[in-house]
Design a protein around this motif. Structure first.
Motif, short mmCIF file in Angstrom:
data_model
loop_
_atom_site.label_atom_id
_atom_site.label_comp_id
_atom_site.label_asym_id
_atom_site.label_seq_id
_atom_site.Cartn_x
_atom_site.Cartn_y
_atom_site.Cartn_z
N ASP A 121 12.17 0.17 -7.01
CA ASP A 121 12.02 -0.57 -8.26
C ASP A 121 10.56 -0.80 -8.58
OD1 ASP A 121 14.79 -0.80 -8.45
OD2 ASP A 121 14.82 -2.74 -7.43
N PHE A 122 9.78 -1.14 -7.55
CA PHE A 122 8.35 -1.37 -7.74
C PHE A 122 7.68 -0.11 -8.29
CE2 PHE A 122 3.98 -1.26 -6.19
CZ PHE A 122 3.51 -2.53 -6.48
N VAL A 123 7.98 1.03 -7.69
CA VAL A 123 7.37 2.30 -8.14
C VAL A 123 7.77 2.60 -9.58
CG1 VAL A 123 7.30 4.79 -7.74
CG2 VAL A 123 7.24 3.22 -5.79
N PHE A 124 9.06 2.45 -9.90
CA PHE A 124 9.54 2.75 -11.25
C PHE A 124 8.86 1.86 -12.29
CE2 PHE A 124 12.39 2.25 -14.86
CZ PHE A 124 12.75 3.55 -15.14
N THR A 125 8.83 0.55 -12.01
CA THR A 125 8.25 -0.38 -12.98
C THR A 125 6.76 -0.17 -13.13
OG1 THR A 125 9.95 -2.02 -12.53
CG2 THR A 125 7.95 -2.81 -13.56
N LEU A 126 6.07 0.09 -12.02
CA LEU A 126 4.64 0.33 -12.11
C LEU A 126 4.35 1.62 -12.87
CD1 LEU A 126 1.88 -0.68 -11.48
CD2 LEU A 126 2.01 0.38 -9.23
N ALA A 127 5.19 2.65 -12.70
CA ALA A 127 5.01 3.88 -13.48
C ALA A 127 5.16 3.60 -14.98
CB ALA A 127 6.02 4.94 -13.04
N HIS A 128 6.15 2.76 -15.33
CA HIS A 128 6.32 2.36 -16.74
C HIS A 128 5.06 1.70 -17.26
CE1 HIS A 128 8.94 0.59 -20.05
NE2 HIS A 128 7.85 -0.16 -20.13
N GLY A 180 0.82 -1.22 0.00
CA GLY A 180 0.00 0.00 0.00
C GLY A 180 0.85 1.26 0.00
N ARG A 181 1.95 1.28 0.78
CA ARG A 181 2.82 2.46 0.80
C ARG A 181 3.44 2.70 -0.57
NH1 ARG A 181 4.57 0.06 5.61
NH2 ARG A 181 6.53 -0.60 4.63
N PHE A 182 3.93 1.64 -1.20
CA PHE A 182 4.55 1.79 -2.51
C PHE A 182 3.53 2.19 -3.56
CE2 PHE A 182 7.64 -1.58 -0.85
CZ PHE A 182 8.49 -0.61 -0.34
N LEU A 183 2.32 1.67 -3.43
CA LEU A 183 1.28 2.02 -4.40
C LEU A 183 0.87 3.49 -4.24
CD1 LEU A 183 -0.41 0.72 -6.68
CD2 LEU A 183 -2.22 0.35 -4.99
N GLN A 184 0.78 3.96 -3.00
CA GLN A 184 0.46 5.37 -2.78
C GLN A 184 1.56 6.26 -3.35
OE1 GLN A 184 -2.22 6.82 -1.67
NE2 GLN A 184 -3.37 5.03 -0.94
N GLU A 185 2.80 5.88 -3.14
CA GLU A 185 3.91 6.65 -3.70
C GLU A 185 3.83 6.68 -5.23
OE1 GLU A 185 8.80 6.40 -4.03
OE2 GLU A 185 7.77 5.29 -2.45
N THR A 186 3.51 5.54 -5.82
CA THR A 186 3.37 5.47 -7.27
C THR A 186 2.27 6.40 -7.76
OG1 THR A 186 4.09 3.16 -7.25
CG2 THR A 186 2.98 3.94 -9.23
N ALA A 187 1.13 6.38 -7.06
CA ALA A 187 0.00 7.21 -7.47
C ALA A 187 0.36 8.69 -7.47
CB ALA A 187 -1.19 6.95 -6.54
#
Length: 555
Positions: A157-164, A80-87
């Motif tokens: 890495d999770f945030v970067f890849t999900l942004a891609h 959830g923290r990484f997903l919020q950062e991605t958003a």
């Protein structure tokens, strides 16, 4: 469309650590829902591990992470923290690209499978290659697979890849007429991921270096990210959005001038990422052609939408005259002294009084397969021509700007305003290097900035050894004065400091353009820690403003 490979899904291994309560997600029990992610999946209950909302000017969209209940429960708090950062990061990146973008509702499935073996346009994609994959739009939703992986990763890495991957979803919704070509689809998604996630690991620059001499830009996929890094750096992120919205083929999208502007920035290593770091490219210099006398310097074959580079070595003790032959209208050619510095037009005269002189020549074409060729005549240099380097020389504005604005370790912010530097090389082998009110500003933010004026200079004796101009300081004070104004919300602080000036120990040559000091290749200060990136150009270029001797001594 495919998501980035070789970086991330191993992050899931570190996240699958403790059970968590999660809400149900009934769509997974519909007949074809999970199959829209992966044909190997069958209906079963799912849970929402985490969800977040991406907000941008003009809209918002839900992004959720789900897992089939047959998989072990994940650490939903970390995800959830990484997903919020991605958003947050993705919404800000969408705003940076300007209006007109849309992100559909997106669901990310944590899969228990590795990616399947596939064949795409005759290319075999081996099982387990992909780490993530955006699959198009089904109904009003963009499904994204995160496959099982053996690679360890981080939250970044999770945030970067999900942004891609989310940019692929944006592509599906916003650029419906854009062709499904790797250089458009994957290259721009990699750029967007860097726009969203600053300080991320830089990939694919090496692959671009290896490919661009022979592989057309539109035949690349991920390595084409270097093109979008240049486009966004040179014109701003909205230009990338406009480019993708209009692109139908490379012929109509990348003009001859645009291609050469890209090549010039690439070979000058001036491309910066959205976070301000220098893009770590290593352009191949190409083969060397030796010019000993009169000859025809023919253009090599130049494959459309590639970069062609050659080094030209002019023999010492001669005066060479160059005449350019008619070239195809779609081709472009630029030259620069040595293997570093700025490119410009073809020199008409090259004098090699003090030693061999080298130029780098870059060529591009969009259709014809060749560029400019040259006729070269040669004659022995006269004593008058070889008066160089004695004289009084003023640094060109472009050279001063390059010295002031570049950063050795990839930072940015310095802006050249005015002023110049004067190099005096007297026939008696005394000289000076003077800073005439070299003015610049450096900004770290809108509130904190430095205004600086540099004055003073050095005094020395000089000599030429094996084509190298060497100087040795004389006197006790060979420092420049830094007149600083430090601006902050608290006001302005004025101070005066002294600092070392630019030293001179350069290869040199003279031509119709003036005196050119070329720094040593591979120069790196000893005080930098091992592993620290270093990209600094110590070349300097001058025009003569006086001191031409009637019959100069041999240097």
């Amino acid at each position: 469309m495919r998501g980035i490979w070789m970086i991330v899904l191993g992050v899931l291994a570190s996240l699958i650590a403790q059970p968590a309560r999660a809400e149900g997600f009934a769509r997974c029990e519909q007949a074809d829902y999970l199959a829209s992610f992966d044909a190997r999946l069958h209906p079963e209950p799912c849970e929402v591990v985490a969800s977040a909302t991406v907000h941008w000017h003009g809209g918002s969209a839900i992004v959720r992470v789900i897992r089939p209940r047959s998989l072990p429960a994940g650490d939903s708090a970390a995800i959830g923290r990484f997903l919020q950062e991605t958003a947050v990061d993705v919404g800000q990146a969408m705003d940076a690209m300007g209006g007109g973008l849309t992100l559909p509702e997106t669901t990310i499935l944590m899969s228990s499978f590795v990616s399947p073996r596939e064949v795409q346009e005759g290319r075999v994609i081996q099982k387990g290659t992909w780490k993530a994959e955006a699959l198009g739009i089904f109904g009003q939703e963009c499904p994204v697979n995160y496959y099982k992986s053996h690679y360890a990763g981080t939250g970044g890495d999770f945030v970067f890849t999900l942004a891609h991957e989310l940019f692929h979803c944006i592509q599906f919704a916003s650029f419906r007429a854009m062709p499904d070509q790797g250089w458009l689809v994957e290259g721009s998604a990699e750029y967007f991921a860097h726009l969203a996630k600053h300080q991320a690991t830089i990939q694919f620059a090496d692959q671009f270096n290896q490919a661009i001499p022979s592989t057309a830009l539109d035949a690349m996929d991920y390595p084409a990210f270097v093109f979008y890094a240049w486009l966004g750096n040179a014109n701003g992120p909205p230009k990338v959005k406009e480019f993708l919205a209009a692109a139908r083929s490379i012929d109509g999208a990348v003009s001859s001038d645009m291609l050469m502007q890209f090549a010039k920035a690439y070979y000058e290593t001036s491309i910066r990422l959205p976070d301000g770091r220098s893009l770590p490219v290593s352009p191949p210099p190409g083969p060397t052609v030796a010019v000993h006398g009169a000859m025809r310097f023919a253009s090599p074959a130049v494959r459309p939408y590639t970069f062609s580079s050659q080094m030209i070595a002019f023999d010492r003790g001669k005066r060479f005259e160059l005449s350019e032959e008619p070239a195809p209208a779609d081709s472009r050619t630029l030259w620069r002294q040595g293997g570093s510095g700025l490119f410009g037009p073809t020199p008409t005269t090259v004098r090699t009084c003090s030693g061999e002189v080298r130029y780098q020549v870059i060529r591009t074409a969009t259709r014809s397969g060749r560029a400019a060729s040259y006729g070269i005549s040669a004659a022995s240099s006269s004593s008058t021509e070889c008066a160089c380097p004695a004289g009084v020389w003023q640094e060109t504005p472009a050279s001063t700007r390059n010295s002031v604005e570049q950063s050795a370790t990839g930072g940015g912010g310095a802006h050249y305003i005015s002023g110049t530097r004067i190099l005096t090389l007297n026939p008696d082998h005394t000289g000076s290097f003077t800073y005439n009110a070299v003015e610049k500003e450096s900004r770290t933010s809108a509130e904190f900035w430095l205004h600086q004026v540099v004055t003073g200079g050095t005094h020395f004796t000089w000599k030429v050894v094996n084509g190298i101009l060497l100087t040795r300081y004389t006197g006790s004070n060979n420092l420049v004065t830094l007149n600083n104004e430090l601006h902050s919300p608290r006001g302005v602080v004025r101070e005066t400091r002294q600092s070392g000036a630019q030293s001179i120990g350069h290869n040199f040559n003279c031509d119709d353009g003036g005196l050119h000091l070329i720094g040593p290749q591979g120069y790196r200060p000893s005080f930098l820690p091992a592993g620290t990136a270093f990209n600094y150009n110590v070349d300097m270029h001058f025009v003569r403003i006086g001191g031409v001797p009637e019959a100069a001594e041999a240097p």
